[in-house]
Scaffold this motif. Structure first.
Motif, PDB file in Angstrom:
ATOM      1  N   LYS A   1       0.627  -1.287   0.065  1.00  0.00           N
ATOM      2  CA  LYS A   1      -0.036  -0.096   0.007  1.00  0.00           C
ATOM      3  C   LYS A   1       1.003   1.386  -0.003  1.00  0.00           C
ATOM      4  N   LEU A   2       0.369   2.230  -0.495  1.00  0.00           N
ATOM      5  CA  LEU A   2       1.027   3.483  -0.776  1.00  0.00           C
ATOM      6  C   LEU A   2       1.823   4.120   0.625  1.00  0.00           C
ATOM      7  N   HIS A   3       3.069   4.268   0.494  1.00  0.00           N
ATOM      8  CA  HIS A   3       3.894   5.155   1.487  1.00  0.00           C
ATOM      9  C   HIS A   3       4.189   6.550   0.953  1.00  0.00           C
ATOM     10  N   MET A   4       4.194   7.300   1.689  1.00  0.00           N
ATOM     11  CA  MET A   4       4.583   9.057   1.415  1.00  0.00           C
ATOM     12  C   MET A   4       5.734   8.811   0.691  1.00  0.00           C
ATOM     13  N   ALA A   5       6.587   8.074   0.849  1.00  0.00           N
ATOM     14  CA  ALA A   5       7.955   8.208  -0.029  1.00  0.00           C
ATOM     15  C   ALA A   5       7.773   7.771  -1.491  1.00  0.00           C
ATOM     16  N   ASP A   6       6.556   6.965  -1.784  1.00  0.00           N
ATOM     17  CA  ASP A   6       6.494   6.314  -3.106  1.00  0.00           C
ATOM     18  C   ASP A   6       5.996   7.597  -3.938  1.00  0.00           C
ATOM     19  N   PHE A   7       5.201   8.643  -3.509  1.00  0.00           N
ATOM     20  CA  PHE A   7       4.686   9.771  -4.232  1.00  0.00           C
ATOM     21  C   PHE A   7       6.116  10.294  -5.077  1.00  0.00           C
ATOM     22  N   PHE A   8       7.063  10.398  -4.284  1.00  0.00           N
ATOM     23  CA  PHE A   8       8.176  11.291  -4.596  1.00  0.00           C
ATOM     24  C   PHE A   8       9.446  10.554  -5.223  1.00  0.00           C
ATOM     25  N   THR A   9       9.688   9.195  -5.151  1.00  0.00           N
ATOM     26  CA  THR A   9      10.424   8.340  -5.647  1.00  0.00           C
ATOM     27  C   THR A   9       9.893   7.960  -7.148  1.00  0.00           C
ATOM     28  N   TYR A  10       8.765   7.850  -6.956  1.00  0.00           N
ATOM     29  CA  TYR A  10       7.991   7.459  -8.559  1.00  0.00           C
ATOM     30  C   TYR A  10       8.265   8.707  -9.355  1.00  0.00           C
ATOM     31  N   SER A  11       7.769   9.806  -9.042  1.00  0.00           N
ATOM     32  CA  SER A  11       7.732  11.201  -9.706  1.00  0.00           C
ATOM     33  C   SER A  11       9.296  11.566 -10.224  1.00  0.00           C
ATOM     34  N   SER A  12      10.222  11.397  -9.240  1.00  0.00           N
ATOM     35  CA  SER A  12      11.593  11.426  -9.332  1.00  0.00           C
ATOM     36  C   SER A  12      12.321  10.518 -10.533  1.00  0.00           C
TER      37      SER A  12
END
Length: 325
Positions: free
Chosen positions: A143-154
């Motif tokens: 399930k979604l972790h806060m870090a996932d938003f930004f590692t994926y976008s990065s």
């Protein structure tokens, strides 16, 4: 004293008064319209706020939404066993209604949709009725972790306007007016406090408007940015690798972006409208264990309450960018 002194003074006072009143007038117009009420994908209602600015969509070229497909599909997750199948299905309807409304937005180009199991994806394909081509499924193992938003976008969305958001947040008006090129160049992150859903005619649903009706309490569920270069993933993972539904999850993110990654962080939620669409009885495990289900309780991290307090990002009524030094 020159005769025209009072005339000039009068003109100046009138001009100042106009400058003070006009933003309030425009702001009231912008917030007209009602938030969504139904919990059916086919009947979903999108707020119809009156636009008051000239579109600057050329800056954006369409937003890429990053979110999670959070549906139960008839199966209770761990710590959700107290809810009936009917209640869980009702929550699924809300998630799917939000997704349908968001992909119907003209300024949304794609939705990078994290999912965990194929059955949920099949349910989505059978229920989403329009603009399905905007959905790009992304298989994940958790399930979604806060870090996932930004590692994926990065890794995948460099120099693209991104809206990273919780899956029960419905987008409203205002996003088409953001100068995302300026956000990129000035290293700005918008993190928005949510609006509420107005009570429907049958009194079925009403959620608190955290942007307008109460003093600032956080409730940042939508994050807008445009990266000029990849982020330091070591920092992101070290500091933000926790579930997004934990208490103080957004506080840790705001503190990290402001103090470590050196972004200007702003909260123009009175201009950029988002709605928390949660009318069902189903709530996360944090509801009954709020004192323990917090990032400050994670033993492997060093979050303290001082960080939480330092992360506060007050509500703003205009689209500001880099803070003046």
């Amino acid at each position: 004293m020159p005769r025209n002194f009072f005339s000039l003074r009068r003109v100046a006072l009138i001009s100042i008064a106009a400058l003070l009143v006009l933003p309030i007038y425009l702001y009231k117009i912008t917030l007209t319209g009602s938030a969504p009420g139904p919990v059916s994908v086919s009947d979903v209602y999108i707020p119809s706020e009156v636009k008051t600015q000239v579109s600057t969509a050329a800056f954006n070229h369409g937003f890429y939404v990053v979110t999670m497909l959070s549906i139960f599909n008839g199966k209770a997750w761990p710590r959700y066993s107290s809810y009936t199948v009917e209640e869980l299905n009702g929550r699924d309807e809300e998630y799917l209604a939000v997704l349908q409304a968001n992909i119907n937005r003209d300024y949304v180009k794609e939705v990078r949709l994290f999912y965990m199991d194929e059955s949920s994806l099949q349910k989505l394909n059978s229920r989403i009725l329009s603009n399905k081509h905007k959905i790009v499924p992304v298989k994940r193992e958790r399930k979604l972790h806060m870090a996932d938003f930004f590692t994926y976008s990065s890794r995948h969305l460099i120099d693209k306007p991104v809206i990273a958001m919780n899956s029960d947040i419905m987008l409203g008006d205002g996003f088409e007016y953001i100068d995302t090129e300026r956000m990129r160049d000035e290293k700005v992150l918008y993190s928005l406090t949510r609006h509420g859903v107005n009570k429907t005619e049958n009194g079925k649903c009403s959620t608190l408007n955290m942007c307008l009706d109460v003093p600032y309490q956080g409730s940042h569920d939508t994050h807008i940015f445009r990266l000029a270069a990849p982020l330091n993933e070591t920092i992101i993972v070290k500091m933000l690798d926790y579930p997004i539904n934990m208490w103080q999850a957004e506080n840790g993110m705001l503190w990290t972006f402001r103090n470590v990654l050196k972004f200007t962080v702003r909260n123009p939620c009175r201009v950029l409208l988002t709605y928390h669409y949660h009318c069902s009885k189903v709530h996360g495990p944090a509801e009954s264990t709020s004192n323990e289900y917090s990032i400050v309780k994670i033993p492997t991290m060093n979050w303290v309450w001082r960080n939480v307090l330092d992360s506060f990002t007050p509500i703003e009524s205009n689209l500001s960018y880099r803070e003046k030094v």
